[in-house]
Enzyme design. Structure first.
Site, PDB file in Angstrom:
ATOM      1  CE1 TYR A 107      -3.785   2.261   1.125  1.00 22.82           C
ATOM      2  CE2 TYR A 107      -1.887   3.572   2.057  1.00 22.82           C
ATOM      3  CZ  TYR A 107      -3.215   3.575   1.496  1.00 22.82           C
ATOM      4  OH  TYR A 107      -4.020   4.793   1.722  1.00 22.82           O
ATOM      5  CD  GLU A 195      -6.145   4.331  -1.140  1.00 22.22           C
ATOM      6  OE1 GLU A 195      -6.336   4.475   0.321  1.00 22.22           O
ATOM      7  OE2 GLU A 195      -6.872   4.011  -1.772  1.00 22.22           O
TER       8      GLU A 195
END
Ligand code: GDP
Ligand code: MN
Length: 383
Positions: A107, A195
Protein backbone atom coordinates in the site's frame (compact mmCIF):
# COMPACT_ATOMS: atom_id res chain seq x y z
CA UNK A 1 -12.42 15.99 -8.26
CA UNK A 2 -11.93 12.26 -8.05
CA UNK A 3 -10.44 10.70 -11.16
CA UNK A 4 -11.52 7.29 -12.37
CA UNK A 5 -8.94 4.52 -12.17
CA UNK A 6 -8.17 4.70 -15.89
CA UNK A 7 -7.63 8.48 -15.68
CA UNK A 8 -5.51 8.07 -12.55
CA UNK A 9 -3.32 5.50 -14.27
CA UNK A 10 -2.92 7.67 -17.38
CA UNK A 11 -1.84 10.56 -15.18
CA UNK A 12 0.62 8.49 -13.15
CA UNK A 13 2.12 6.90 -16.27
CA UNK A 14 3.10 10.40 -17.43
CA UNK A 15 5.26 10.65 -14.32
CA UNK A 16 6.91 7.31 -14.99
CA UNK A 17 4.89 5.22 -12.55
CA UNK A 18 4.62 1.65 -13.94
CA UNK A 19 0.96 0.76 -14.68
CA UNK A 20 -0.56 -2.23 -16.51
CA UNK A 21 -1.54 -1.62 -20.14
CA UNK A 22 -5.24 -1.43 -20.84
CA UNK A 23 -8.06 0.64 -22.22
CA UNK A 24 -11.45 1.95 -21.16
CA UNK A 25 -14.74 1.20 -22.94
CA UNK A 26 -18.53 0.96 -22.57
CA UNK A 27 -18.90 -1.50 -25.42
CA UNK A 28 -18.61 -5.30 -24.93
CA UNK A 29 -17.36 -5.81 -28.52
CA UNK A 30 -14.65 -3.26 -27.94
CA UNK A 31 -13.83 -4.89 -24.60
CA UNK A 32 -13.31 -8.08 -26.57
CA UNK A 33 -10.91 -6.49 -29.02
CA UNK A 34 -8.96 -4.78 -26.24
CA UNK A 35 -8.71 -8.13 -24.45
CA UNK A 36 -7.55 -9.85 -27.67
CA UNK A 37 -4.93 -7.19 -28.22
CA UNK A 38 -3.68 -7.81 -24.65
CA UNK A 39 -3.41 -11.56 -25.27
CA UNK A 40 -6.73 -12.68 -23.75
CA UNK A 41 -5.71 -12.80 -20.08
CA UNK A 42 -7.28 -9.64 -18.70
CA UNK A 43 -8.88 -8.10 -15.66
CA UNK A 44 -12.16 -6.23 -16.25
CA UNK A 45 -12.73 -3.43 -13.74
CA UNK A 46 -15.87 -1.32 -13.30
CA UNK A 47 -15.00 2.38 -13.41
CA UNK A 48 -17.08 3.56 -10.47
CA UNK A 49 -15.91 5.98 -7.81
CA UNK A 50 -16.66 3.91 -4.75
CA UNK A 51 -14.77 2.00 -2.10
CA UNK A 52 -15.07 -1.78 -1.91
CA UNK A 53 -15.46 -2.12 -5.67
CA UNK A 54 -13.67 -5.48 -5.85
CA UNK A 55 -15.84 -7.00 -3.11
CA UNK A 56 -18.96 -5.57 -4.77
CA UNK A 57 -18.20 -7.71 -7.83
CA UNK A 58 -16.74 -4.95 -9.96
CA UNK A 59 -13.35 -6.57 -10.58
CA UNK A 60 -12.88 -9.95 -12.26
CA UNK A 61 -10.03 -11.83 -13.91
CA UNK A 62 -10.44 -13.78 -17.19
CA UNK A 63 -8.28 -16.07 -19.27
CA UNK A 64 -9.99 -15.34 -22.58
CA UNK A 65 -11.43 -12.36 -24.45
CA UNK A 66 -14.93 -13.82 -24.96
CA UNK A 67 -15.56 -14.19 -21.20
CA UNK A 68 -14.20 -10.71 -20.59
CA UNK A 69 -16.66 -9.35 -23.18
CA UNK A 70 -19.59 -11.22 -21.60
CA UNK A 71 -18.75 -9.89 -18.17
CA UNK A 72 -18.52 -6.36 -19.62
CA UNK A 73 -21.99 -6.81 -21.08
CA UNK A 74 -23.37 -7.88 -17.68
CA UNK A 75 -21.63 -5.07 -15.86
CA UNK A 76 -22.57 -2.07 -18.00
CA UNK A 77 -25.77 -0.53 -16.64
CA UNK A 78 -25.61 -2.56 -13.44
CA UNK A 79 -25.66 -0.98 -9.98
CA UNK A 80 -22.79 -2.00 -7.73
CA UNK A 81 -23.36 -1.75 -4.00
CA UNK A 82 -20.71 -1.93 -1.27
CA UNK A 83 -20.49 -1.40 2.49
CA UNK A 84 -18.77 1.93 1.82
CA UNK A 85 -21.46 2.96 -0.67
CA UNK A 86 -24.84 1.39 0.22
CA UNK A 87 -26.72 3.53 -2.31
CA UNK A 88 -24.47 2.07 -4.99
CA UNK A 89 -23.32 3.36 -8.35
CA UNK A 90 -24.25 2.44 -11.89
CA UNK A 91 -21.41 1.19 -14.08
CA UNK A 92 -21.06 2.96 -17.42
CA UNK A 93 -17.44 2.19 -18.26
CA UNK A 94 -14.98 -0.61 -17.66
CA UNK A 95 -11.22 -0.77 -17.77
CA UNK A 96 -9.89 -3.82 -19.57
CA UNK A 97 -6.27 -4.34 -18.49
CA UNK A 98 -3.55 -6.95 -18.63
CA UNK A 99 -3.48 -9.15 -15.53
CA UNK A 100 -0.64 -8.39 -13.17
CA UNK A 101 0.90 -11.49 -11.65
CA UNK A 102 0.92 -10.65 -7.96
CA UNK A 103 3.42 -12.16 -5.51
CA UNK A 104 2.95 -9.47 -2.85
CA UNK A 105 0.60 -6.52 -2.40
CA UNK A 106 1.77 -3.24 -0.85
CA UNK A 107 0.00 0.00 0.00
CA UNK A 108 1.35 3.44 -0.82
CA UNK A 109 -0.38 6.81 -0.70
CA UNK A 110 0.40 10.52 -0.76
CA UNK A 111 -1.94 12.85 1.11
CA UNK A 112 -1.94 16.27 2.70
CA UNK A 113 -1.42 16.58 6.43
CA UNK A 114 -3.11 19.90 7.06
CA UNK A 115 -2.03 20.29 10.68
CA UNK A 116 1.61 19.53 9.85
CA UNK A 117 1.34 21.66 6.69
CA UNK A 118 3.25 18.98 4.84
CA UNK A 119 2.66 16.15 2.43
CA UNK A 120 2.20 12.78 4.04
CA UNK A 121 3.44 9.55 2.49
CA UNK A 122 1.79 6.42 3.89
CA UNK A 123 3.39 3.09 3.21
CA UNK A 124 2.64 -0.46 4.22
CA UNK A 125 3.71 -3.96 3.24
CA UNK A 126 0.14 -5.04 4.07
CA UNK A 127 -1.53 -4.03 0.81
CA UNK A 128 -4.61 -5.44 -0.84
CA UNK A 129 -7.03 -5.01 2.06
CA UNK A 130 -8.61 -1.70 3.00
CA UNK A 131 -6.11 0.58 4.72
CA UNK A 132 -8.67 1.37 7.46
CA UNK A 133 -8.60 -2.32 8.33
CA UNK A 134 -4.79 -2.36 8.45
CA UNK A 135 -4.86 0.78 10.62
CA UNK A 136 -7.19 -0.95 13.05
CA UNK A 137 -5.59 -4.40 13.19
CA UNK A 138 -1.89 -3.68 12.63
CA UNK A 139 -1.31 0.05 13.18
CA UNK A 140 2.46 -0.60 13.40
CA UNK A 141 2.43 -1.92 9.84
CA UNK A 142 1.80 1.59 8.49
CA UNK A 143 4.80 3.89 8.14
CA UNK A 144 4.14 7.62 7.82
CA UNK A 145 6.60 10.07 6.38
CA UNK A 146 6.07 13.84 6.32
CA UNK A 147 7.45 15.65 3.29
CA UNK A 148 8.44 19.26 3.62
CA UNK A 149 7.11 21.03 0.53
CA UNK A 150 10.16 23.30 0.35
CA UNK A 151 12.86 20.66 0.92
CA UNK A 152 11.25 17.63 -0.65
CA UNK A 153 12.42 14.16 0.24
CA UNK A 154 15.95 13.09 1.05
CA UNK A 155 16.96 9.68 -0.26
CA UNK A 156 18.04 8.46 3.18
CA UNK A 157 14.62 9.29 4.67
CA UNK A 158 12.93 7.38 1.91
CA UNK A 159 15.20 4.36 2.20
CA UNK A 160 14.59 4.28 5.95
CA UNK A 161 10.81 4.52 5.53
CA UNK A 162 10.81 1.69 3.00
CA UNK A 163 12.86 -0.51 5.35
CA UNK A 164 10.72 0.40 8.36
CA UNK A 165 7.63 -0.62 6.40
CA UNK A 166 9.15 -4.10 5.87
CA UNK A 167 9.12 -3.82 2.10
CA UNK A 168 11.25 -6.81 1.01
CA UNK A 169 14.83 -6.02 0.08
CA UNK A 170 14.42 -6.89 -3.58
CA UNK A 171 11.57 -4.33 -3.92
CA UNK A 172 13.07 -1.50 -1.87
CA UNK A 173 14.86 0.53 -4.53
CA UNK A 174 11.84 0.34 -6.86
CA UNK A 175 9.61 1.50 -4.01
CA UNK A 176 11.91 4.46 -3.33
CA UNK A 177 11.65 5.56 -6.94
CA UNK A 178 7.88 4.85 -6.99
CA UNK A 179 7.36 7.19 -4.01
CA UNK A 180 9.49 9.92 -5.60
CA UNK A 181 7.41 9.73 -8.76
CA UNK A 182 4.15 9.78 -6.79
CA UNK A 183 5.23 12.85 -4.84
CA UNK A 184 6.21 14.62 -8.06
CA UNK A 185 2.89 13.65 -9.64
CA UNK A 186 1.07 14.87 -6.53
CA UNK A 187 2.67 18.31 -6.54
CA UNK A 188 2.66 18.88 -10.29
CA UNK A 189 -0.91 17.79 -10.89
CA UNK A 190 -2.33 19.63 -7.84
CA UNK A 191 -3.54 16.36 -6.34
CA UNK A 192 -5.30 16.07 -3.01
CA UNK A 193 -4.75 12.37 -2.73
CA UNK A 194 -2.97 9.58 -4.56
CA UNK A 195 -3.50 6.02 -3.39
CA UNK A 196 -2.04 2.85 -4.88
CA UNK A 197 -3.67 -0.25 -3.38
CA UNK A 198 -2.49 -2.76 -4.29
CA UNK A 199 0.94 -1.72 -5.40
CA UNK A 200 1.82 -5.14 -6.80
CA UNK A 201 5.18 -6.88 -6.67
CA UNK A 202 5.39 -9.52 -9.40
CA UNK A 203 7.12 -12.93 -9.14
CA UNK A 204 9.74 -11.67 -11.59
CA UNK A 205 10.52 -8.73 -9.31
CA UNK A 206 8.68 -5.73 -10.73
CA UNK A 207 6.71 -3.13 -8.82
CA UNK A 208 3.55 -1.94 -10.61
CA UNK A 209 0.40 0.02 -9.67
CA UNK A 210 -2.41 -2.55 -10.01
CA UNK A 211 -5.01 -0.04 -8.78
CA UNK A 212 -4.83 3.75 -8.55
CA UNK A 213 -6.97 6.50 -7.06
CA UNK A 214 -6.12 10.14 -7.69
CA UNK A 215 -8.15 13.14 -6.71
CA UNK A 216 -7.38 16.64 -7.94
CA UNK A 217 -7.95 19.79 -5.90
CA UNK A 218 -11.11 21.39 -7.35
CA UNK A 219 -9.62 24.84 -6.86
CA UNK A 220 -6.81 23.93 -9.26
CA UNK A 221 -8.99 22.45 -12.00
CA UNK A 222 -8.56 25.59 -14.10
CA UNK A 223 -4.95 24.46 -14.55
CA UNK A 224 -6.04 20.99 -15.72
CA UNK A 225 -8.36 21.65 -18.62
CA UNK A 226 -8.08 18.02 -19.75
CA UNK A 227 -10.67 17.14 -17.07
CA UNK A 228 -13.03 20.02 -17.88
CA UNK A 229 -15.67 17.92 -19.60
CA UNK A 230 -15.63 15.08 -17.09
CA UNK A 231 -16.28 16.73 -13.73
CA UNK A 232 -19.96 15.75 -13.58
CA UNK A 233 -18.84 12.28 -14.63
CA UNK A 234 -16.85 12.19 -11.39
CA UNK A 235 -19.71 13.12 -9.10
CA UNK A 236 -20.46 10.61 -6.39
CA UNK A 237 -24.20 11.32 -6.40
CA UNK A 238 -26.59 12.09 -9.29
CA UNK A 239 -27.65 15.41 -7.69
CA UNK A 240 -23.98 16.36 -7.39
CA UNK A 241 -23.58 15.67 -11.11
CA UNK A 242 -26.53 17.98 -11.83
CA UNK A 243 -25.01 20.62 -9.51
CA UNK A 244 -21.75 20.56 -11.49
CA UNK A 245 -23.73 21.20 -14.69
CA UNK A 246 -25.50 24.15 -13.05
CA UNK A 247 -22.28 25.48 -11.52
CA UNK A 248 -23.59 25.18 -7.96
CA UNK A 249 -21.50 24.04 -4.98
CA UNK A 250 -23.58 21.14 -3.62
CA UNK A 251 -22.56 18.12 -1.57
CA UNK A 252 -25.02 15.33 -0.81
CA UNK A 253 -24.91 14.37 2.88
CA UNK A 254 -27.75 11.90 3.25
CA UNK A 255 -29.92 13.46 6.01
CA UNK A 256 -33.42 14.94 5.70
CA UNK A 257 -33.06 18.69 6.29
CA UNK A 258 -32.25 20.51 3.05
CA UNK A 259 -29.87 23.41 3.51
CA UNK A 260 -29.23 26.49 1.42
CA UNK A 261 -27.03 29.39 2.45
CA UNK A 262 -24.69 31.94 0.97
CA UNK A 263 -20.99 31.53 1.68
CA UNK A 264 -19.32 28.24 2.56
CA UNK A 265 -18.72 29.31 6.18
CA UNK A 266 -22.35 30.19 6.77
CA UNK A 267 -23.47 26.91 5.24
CA UNK A 268 -21.01 24.98 7.42
CA UNK A 269 -22.43 26.76 10.46
CA UNK A 270 -25.94 25.86 9.29
CA UNK A 271 -24.94 22.18 9.15
CA UNK A 272 -23.59 22.38 12.70
CA UNK A 273 -26.70 24.13 14.02
CA UNK A 274 -28.99 21.56 12.42
CA UNK A 275 -26.94 18.78 14.01
CA UNK A 276 -26.99 20.53 17.41
CA UNK A 277 -30.77 20.83 17.13
CA UNK A 278 -30.94 17.06 16.65
CA UNK A 279 -31.47 17.03 12.89
CA UNK A 280 -29.46 15.55 10.03
CA UNK A 281 -28.46 17.78 7.09
CA UNK A 282 -29.40 16.44 3.66
CA UNK A 283 -26.83 18.53 1.84
CA UNK A 284 -24.36 21.36 1.71
CA UNK A 285 -25.36 24.10 -0.73
CA UNK A 286 -23.67 27.43 -1.20
CA UNK A 287 -25.81 29.80 -3.29
CA UNK A 288 -22.74 31.95 -3.86
CA UNK A 289 -22.25 35.69 -3.70
CA UNK A 290 -24.55 38.19 -5.41
CA UNK A 291 -27.13 35.55 -6.24
CA UNK A 292 -30.00 36.65 -8.48
CA UNK A 293 -33.53 35.30 -8.20
CA UNK A 294 -33.06 32.69 -11.00
CA UNK A 295 -29.99 31.23 -9.36
CA UNK A 296 -31.77 30.95 -6.03
CA UNK A 297 -34.61 29.18 -7.80
CA UNK A 298 -32.07 26.83 -9.40
CA UNK A 299 -30.65 26.07 -5.96
CA UNK A 300 -34.05 25.36 -4.36
CA UNK A 301 -34.81 23.02 -7.24
CA UNK A 302 -31.55 21.17 -6.68
CA UNK A 303 -32.17 20.65 -2.95
CA UNK A 304 -35.70 19.43 -3.71
CA UNK A 305 -34.39 16.77 -6.12
CA UNK A 306 -33.48 14.75 -3.05
CA UNK A 307 -36.65 12.78 -2.16
CA UNK A 308 -35.50 12.40 1.48
CA UNK A 309 -35.72 16.13 2.20
CA UNK A 310 -38.50 16.78 4.76
CA UNK A 311 -37.73 20.40 5.57
CA UNK A 312 -35.75 23.28 4.07
CA UNK A 313 -33.54 25.64 6.00
CA UNK A 314 -32.56 28.86 4.25
CA UNK A 315 -29.78 30.82 5.88
CA UNK A 316 -28.87 34.04 4.11
CA UNK A 317 -26.63 36.83 5.22
CA UNK A 318 -26.88 39.60 2.64
CA UNK A 319 -23.60 41.33 1.88
CA UNK A 320 -23.24 41.54 -1.88
CA UNK A 321 -26.30 39.30 -2.08
CA UNK A 322 -29.49 41.29 -1.65
CA UNK A 323 -32.02 39.59 0.61
CA UNK A 324 -34.95 40.77 -1.51
CA UNK A 325 -33.43 39.04 -4.57
CA UNK A 326 -33.13 35.85 -2.54
CA UNK A 327 -36.72 36.15 -1.34
CA UNK A 328 -37.95 36.63 -4.92
CA UNK A 329 -36.08 33.55 -6.07
CA UNK A 330 -37.40 31.44 -3.22
CA UNK A 331 -40.99 32.53 -3.84
CA UNK A 332 -40.70 31.91 -7.58
CA UNK A 333 -39.17 28.48 -7.01
CA UNK A 334 -41.98 27.58 -4.64
CA UNK A 335 -44.62 28.73 -7.09
CA UNK A 336 -43.18 26.56 -9.83
CA UNK A 337 -42.20 23.53 -7.79
CA UNK A 338 -45.27 23.25 -5.59
CA UNK A 339 -43.13 22.64 -2.51
CA UNK A 340 -45.13 21.02 0.29
CA UNK A 341 -42.49 20.65 2.98
CA UNK A 342 -41.94 23.20 5.77
CA UNK A 343 -39.44 25.99 5.16
CA UNK A 344 -37.70 28.21 7.69
CA UNK A 345 -35.66 31.21 6.61
CA UNK A 346 -33.21 33.32 8.54
CA UNK A 347 -32.55 36.40 6.46
CA UNK A 348 -30.23 39.14 7.64
CA UNK A 349 -28.11 41.90 6.09
CA UNK A 350 -28.48 43.99 2.91
CA UNK A 351 -32.16 44.62 2.09
CA UNK A 352 -33.25 42.18 4.81
CA UNK A 353 -36.35 44.25 5.65
CA UNK A 354 -37.47 44.17 2.02
CA UNK A 355 -36.75 40.48 1.81
CA UNK A 356 -38.74 39.64 4.91
CA UNK A 357 -41.61 41.85 3.71
CA UNK A 358 -41.74 39.84 0.47
CA UNK A 359 -41.89 36.56 2.39
CA UNK A 360 -44.54 37.79 4.86
CA UNK A 361 -47.80 35.98 4.29
CA UNK A 362 -46.08 33.14 2.39
CA UNK A 363 -45.65 29.70 3.90
CA UNK A 364 -42.02 30.43 4.76
CA UNK A 365 -41.51 30.67 8.51
CA UNK A 366 -39.19 33.51 9.51
CA UNK A 367 -36.65 33.15 12.30
CA UNK A 368 -34.57 35.83 14.01
CA UNK A 369 -31.42 33.81 14.68
CA UNK A 370 -29.67 30.84 13.11
CA UNK A 371 -30.16 28.77 16.28
CA UNK A 372 -33.87 29.52 16.43
CA UNK A 373 -34.23 28.73 12.74
CA UNK A 374 -32.42 25.40 13.09
CA UNK A 375 -34.58 24.37 16.05
CA UNK A 376 -37.78 25.35 14.22
CA UNK A 377 -37.04 23.51 10.99
CA UNK A 378 -36.02 20.32 12.82
CA UNK A 379 -39.28 20.44 14.81
CA UNK A 380 -41.44 21.19 11.75
CA UNK A 381 -39.78 18.45 9.68
CA UNK A 382 -40.53 15.93 12.43
CA UNK A 383 -44.13 17.01 12.85
P1 GDP B 1 -10.87 -2.02 -5.40
O1 GDP B 1 -11.68 -3.07 -4.74
O2 GDP B 1 -11.72 -0.93 -5.96
O3 GDP B 1 -9.78 -1.50 -4.53
O4 GDP B 1 -10.20 -2.70 -6.72
P2 GDP B 1 -8.73 -3.25 -7.01
O5 GDP B 1 -8.32 -2.78 -8.34
O6 GDP B 1 -7.79 -2.96 -5.89
O7 GDP B 1 -8.99 -4.80 -7.14
C1 GDP B 1 -9.43 -5.57 -6.03
C2 GDP B 1 -8.58 -6.81 -5.90
O8 GDP B 1 -8.62 -7.56 -7.10
C3 GDP B 1 -7.11 -6.51 -5.66
O9 GDP B 1 -6.80 -6.31 -4.30
C4 GDP B 1 -6.44 -7.74 -6.21
O10 GDP B 1 -6.43 -8.75 -5.22
C5 GDP B 1 -7.38 -8.15 -7.33
N1 GDP B 1 -6.81 -7.69 -8.61
C6 GDP B 1 -7.05 -6.54 -9.27
N2 GDP B 1 -6.31 -6.43 -10.39
C7 GDP B 1 -5.56 -7.56 -10.43
C8 GDP B 1 -4.57 -8.06 -11.32
O11 GDP B 1 -4.21 -7.46 -12.33
N3 GDP B 1 -4.04 -9.28 -11.04
C9 GDP B 1 -4.39 -9.99 -9.95
N4 GDP B 1 -3.80 -11.15 -9.72
N5 GDP B 1 -5.30 -9.56 -9.07
C10 GDP B 1 -5.88 -8.36 -9.31
MN1 MN C 1 -7.81 -1.18 -4.68
Amino acid sequence: MKLHEYQSKELLAKFGVPVPSGDVTSDPAEARSIAERLGGKVVVKAQVLMGGRGKAGGVKLFDNAADAANFTKDLIGKRLVSIQNPAGMIVDKVLVAEIVDIAKEFYVAVLLDRSAQKLLVMLSAEGGMEIEEVAEKHPDAIVKLLVDPAWGLADFELRKAVKDANIPKEAQSQMVSMIKRLVRAYVESDAEMIEINPCAFTPDGKLIAADAKVSIDDNALFRHKEYAGTTSDSAEHPIEAEAVKRGIAYVHLGGDIGIMGNGAGLVMQSLDEISSAGGRPANFLDVGGGAQAERVQDCVELVMMDPHVKGLFINIFGGITRCDEVAKGVLKAFDELDVKIPVVARIEGTAAEEGRALLAGSRIVPAATVQEAAKKIVELARG
